[in-house]
Design a protein around this motif. Sequence first.
Motif, PDB file in Angstrom:
ATOM      1  N   UNK A 174       0.831  -1.173   0.000  1.00 60.24           N
ATOM      2  CA  UNK A 174       0.000   0.000   0.000  1.00 60.24           C
ATOM      3  C   UNK A 174       0.882   1.245   0.000  1.00 60.24           C
ATOM      4  N   UNK A 175       0.485   2.210  -0.818  1.00 64.51           N
ATOM      5  CA  UNK A 175       1.190   3.485  -0.884  1.00 64.51           C
ATOM      6  C   UNK A 175       0.215   4.611  -0.584  1.00 64.51           C
ATOM      7  N   UNK A 176       0.722   5.656   0.043  1.00 60.01           N
ATOM      8  CA  UNK A 176      -0.066   6.848   0.297  1.00 60.01           C
ATOM      9  C   UNK A 176       0.515   7.976  -0.531  1.00 60.01           C
ATOM     10  N   UNK A 177      -0.302   8.504  -1.420  1.00 60.71           N
ATOM     11  CA  UNK A 177       0.090   9.638  -2.260  1.00 60.71           C
ATOM     12  C   UNK A 177      -0.724  10.840  -1.793  1.00 60.71           C
ATOM     13  N   UNK A 178      -0.082  11.994  -1.647  1.00 62.24           N
ATOM     14  CA  UNK A 178      -0.785  13.182  -1.182  1.00 62.24           C
ATOM     15  C   UNK A 178      -1.130  14.102  -2.334  1.00 62.24           C
ATOM     16  N   UNK A 208      -3.099   3.851  -2.684  1.00 58.78           N
ATOM     17  CA  UNK A 208      -2.822   3.014  -3.857  1.00 58.78           C
ATOM     18  C   UNK A 208      -2.452   1.618  -3.346  1.00 58.78           C
ATOM     19  N   UNK A 209      -3.187   0.620  -3.800  1.00 60.76           N
ATOM     20  CA  UNK A 209      -2.914  -0.744  -3.368  1.00 60.76           C
ATOM     21  C   UNK A 209      -3.459  -1.731  -4.387  1.00 60.76           C
ATOM     22  N   UNK A 210      -2.764  -2.822  -4.549  1.00 59.72           N
ATOM     23  CA  UNK A 210      -3.216  -3.903  -5.419  1.00 59.72           C
ATOM     24  C   UNK A 210      -4.049  -4.924  -4.640  1.00 59.72           C
ATOM     25  N   UNK A 219      -3.353  14.279   7.717  1.00 56.17           N
ATOM     26  CA  UNK A 219      -4.568  14.810   7.097  1.00 56.17           C
ATOM     27  C   UNK A 219      -5.769  13.954   7.487  1.00 56.17           C
ATOM     28  N   UNK A 220      -6.951  14.481   7.215  1.00 57.75           N
ATOM     29  CA  UNK A 220      -8.179  13.783   7.595  1.00 57.75           C
ATOM     30  C   UNK A 220      -9.123  13.585   6.409  1.00 57.75           C
ATOM     31  N   UNK A 221      -8.540  13.567   5.207  1.00 58.10           N
ATOM     32  CA  UNK A 221      -9.314  13.311   3.989  1.00 58.10           C
ATOM     33  C   UNK A 221      -8.654  12.157   3.243  1.00 58.10           C
ATOM     34  N   UNK A 222      -9.471  11.198   2.862  1.00 60.78           N
ATOM     35  CA  UNK A 222      -8.953   9.951   2.314  1.00 60.78           C
ATOM     36  C   UNK A 222      -9.688   9.577   1.040  1.00 60.78           C
ATOM     37  N   UNK A 223      -8.946   9.212   0.017  1.00 64.21           N
ATOM     38  CA  UNK A 223      -9.501   8.715  -1.243  1.00 64.21           C
ATOM     39  C   UNK A 223      -9.076   7.261  -1.382  1.00 64.21           C
ATOM     40  N   UNK A 224     -10.057   6.396  -1.566  1.00 66.85           N
ATOM     41  CA  UNK A 224      -9.802   4.963  -1.673  1.00 66.85           C
ATOM     42  C   UNK A 224     -10.560   4.410  -2.871  1.00 66.85           C
ATOM     43  N   UNK A 225      -9.900   3.580  -3.640  1.00 63.26           N
ATOM     44  CA  UNK A 225     -10.566   2.948  -4.774  1.00 63.26           C
ATOM     45  C   UNK A 225     -11.431   1.795  -4.276  1.00 63.26           C
TER      46      UNK A 225
END
Length: 122
Positions: A1-5, A17-19, A42-48
């Motif tokens: 898992x990767x965290x991109x800002x 970002x994760x497979x 931060x307190x905002x998250x985008x997840x696929x």
Amino acid sequence: MQIQLDQQGNSTVAIIRSDEVVIKEVQDALDLMATVRYEADCDKLLLHKSGLAEDFFELKTKLAGEILQKYVNYGFKLAIVGDFSVYDSKSLRDFIYECNHGKQFFFMSSEQEALEALHAIR
């Protein structure tokens, strides 16, 4: 898992970002929230959508409700990106509609839409 800002002005969104499936149960959602807050501040998250267990989209499992309630309790905003037209549940469609008209959770078809929604809330 990767965290991109993604930064826009004073607003920061952590894009996961994760497979693999990142959230299978409530504790996974709490762990992800803690990781994002600690590592990205931060307190905002985008997840696929692919990062969520399919049980999330079966409202009778109560997984979605439990996770979203935890995020409300901790003041976290969440956008889930994917194609939700594959689900034929009226309850789920209503749930998505209500979320998209609020200021805490969003179900969007593209990352760009999700980022715009998250950056627009303070």
